[in-house]
Write a protein that holds these residues in place. Sequence first.
Motif: not given
Length: 675
Positions: A210-222
Amino acid sequence: MPSIKKSMSRRRILGTLALCGLLLPGCSVTPQALNVDALNQQRTQDLAQMFGHVEPIQHPLTLAEVVARSLRFNLDHRVKVVEEAQALDLSSLDKFELLPKLAASSAYSGRSNDSASSSRSMLTGQQSLEVSTSQDREHITSDLDLTWNILDFGVSYFNARQNADRRLIAHERERKVIQNLMQESRSAYWRALAAQELQPRVQAAIIRAESALKDAQKVEDSALRSPLESLRFRKSLLENLRQLESLAQEMATSKVDLSAMMTLPPGTVFTLEVPQGPLQVPEWSMPLERMEESALMSQPDMREMAYQGRIVVDESRKGLLKLFPGITLSTSRKRDSNAYTLNKDWYETGVKVTWNLLGLLSAPDQLAYNKTNEEVMEIKRLAMRMALLAQVHVAWHQFDQAKVQLRRSSELFDVEKQIVRHTSNRTENDAQSVLEQIASETSAILAEMRLYNALALSHNALGRMMATTGQDPDIGSIGEGKLEDLTDRVENWLGGQFPHAATRSKPIFAVAAPATSVPTPTTKGSVPAATTSNNTVSAMTTSAVEQVGTVRGNINVRSGPGKHYQRLRIIPQGETVTVLAVHSDGDWSRIGENEWIATEFITISAPAATILEIGERVMVTAQAILRSGPGLQHEQVRTPVFGEGFTVMELSPDGQWLRVGDDEWVSSSVTSRHP
C-alpha cells in the motif's frame, strides 16, 4: 331412610367435584409466549452447558491436543454418544415387553337405590318370585390379573431384536463421527497453523504494498514517468495486493473453524505449537487389496447397512406373525365386597383364541411386500459395496497425489525463498526493485501457504482413507481419564504414523534448510531416559567449540536431549543461542545448564577459514558425519576418521556443505584446509 338420604348427598358431592375437576383444566390453559427473561435464562443455561465443561487453554496447543479436544468436547460427537446411550436404554426396556402382563385394579360402585328384580314364569306368565336384590348399593371389587398373549410375545421379541440392531447402528454412527473428527481436526490444525505463522508477514507485506502504491500515485501525478509505465507499475502492485488480501481473508476464519471444532467460545485466543523436525507425509502401509477387504468389512456405513438389512428381515417376520391367531392365557385373583355374595374371594383361569380371518386375505400381498422390501435392501447393500470400492481407489489416488503436491510445494517454496534472498540483497531503490521485492515476498508467502495447504491435504487424504477402510484410532475410550491422558494416547497413536520421525531418515521437507550444521560426534548413541529425581542427562555428550547461531522457528527448550524430556520454555524465531555441546546422536544441542534444543533448527555462521574452492584439500578437524546431501535432513552415510583428508568436489549454494565423494557431504564447519 336417613341413611339413604345421607348416601345420596355424599354421591352428589362427589359428582360435583368430579365435574369441576374436568371443567377447570380446560378453562385454565392459555397460550404463553416466551418472554425476554425466559429466553435470556435459556441462553445462559445453554452457553453454560456448551462451554462450561471445556477445559481452559493454558499453553500452546499441539496437534495431539487439538485432536484430543475435538474428540472430547465436540458437540456432534456428544450427540452421537447420547444417541447411543438412548438406544441402550431402549434395548434395556425391551426385555420387559417380553414378560406377561400383571395388572392390579380396584373399582368402587354405588347407586341411589337398590338393584332389585323379580322373575316371571315362562309357563304361566305370572310373577314367580317376590321383588328382591342380590347386590349392595355400594360395593368394591378388586382384581389381580396375569395375562400372556403369545402373539404379542412374538412381536415383542422381534421388536427387541430390531432395537438391539438400532443400538449397534448408533455405535457405528459414533465411530463415523470419531473418524471424521480425526480427519477434520488434523486438517484444520495445519490450516490454522498456517494462518498463525503467515498472518504477520501478510499484514506487513500489505502495508508495504500500500505504501508503494501511494508512492506510485505520487510519481504518476508528478509526471516523472510515462503514463503507460506508471499504470503498469500500479497494476502489478494492485495484483500483488489483491493476492495478499485474498490470502488474509482466507486465513481469517481458520482459527474460528478450529475453535468451533474444539467447542471453544468464539473469539477465544489461543496459540498453536509449531511442530519440530521435518514435516512429513503420514505413513500408510496397507496394500490396496487389503483396503478393499477392510472397507467392505469394517466401514461404519457398510456395517450400518448390514444391521438395517437384519431389521428389514425381522420386520418381514413380524408382519407374517400377525397373520396367525392370537392365544391369550390368563389367571386372576378377584374379590367383591358385596354382602350378598357367598364367596367374596376366588380365582379365575382362562384361555382365549382370537383370529382375524379377514386378515388372511392380505397374506399374499404381505409376502410380496416383504420380498420386495428385502430385495430393495439387498440392492442398496450392493450399491453401497460398489461405492465403497470406488471410494477406496479414489482415496488411494488422492493420498498419492497429495504426497506429490506436498513434494512439489516444498520444492517451489525453496525456490521462492532463494528468490527472496537474492532480491532482498539488492541495494537499488528504484521502483522496479521495490516491485520485484514485493512480488517475490508475495510469491514466497503464497508458496508457503500452498505448502501448509498441501500438508493439510495429505493429512485429510490419510483421514479419508482411514474412514473409508473403517480404521479406528487406537486411543482407547474417549471419555476415559483426564484430557492430558487422552492427549498422550493420541500423541502415541499419531507417532505410530511417522515411524521414521525419530531417525529422520525419510524426511519430505523442512520448513527452511539449514545454512550450516553444528558439529556432530562420531559415535551414534541412543537417547537416554530422564531420571526421576531430576532431568539431568546421564549419557555422554561431546563438547564442541562454542559456536553462536540463530534459531529457526519457535523451538521448544527441553531438560534433556529428547522429546520425552520436560519442556522448559519456547525460544522465539531469530533468537541467538550459543551451542555448548552436542549429544552423541547429533540430533540435540545443549545451549545452557540442562537446556537442549533440536540441532537441525540452529543456523551457524561458517568461519572465514572454511570458505573454500572446488579442488582444494580439506581434513576433518572435529567429530563429523558424512551425509547423502547438503543438510542435516539427509541420511547419514558414514563417520569419517579424525584427520581424514578429502578433495572438495562441489559446494552447496550457501557454501556451508562440501561434497567430498559420491553422495557424501560434510559440513564445512568441521573441516579446515589441509596443511
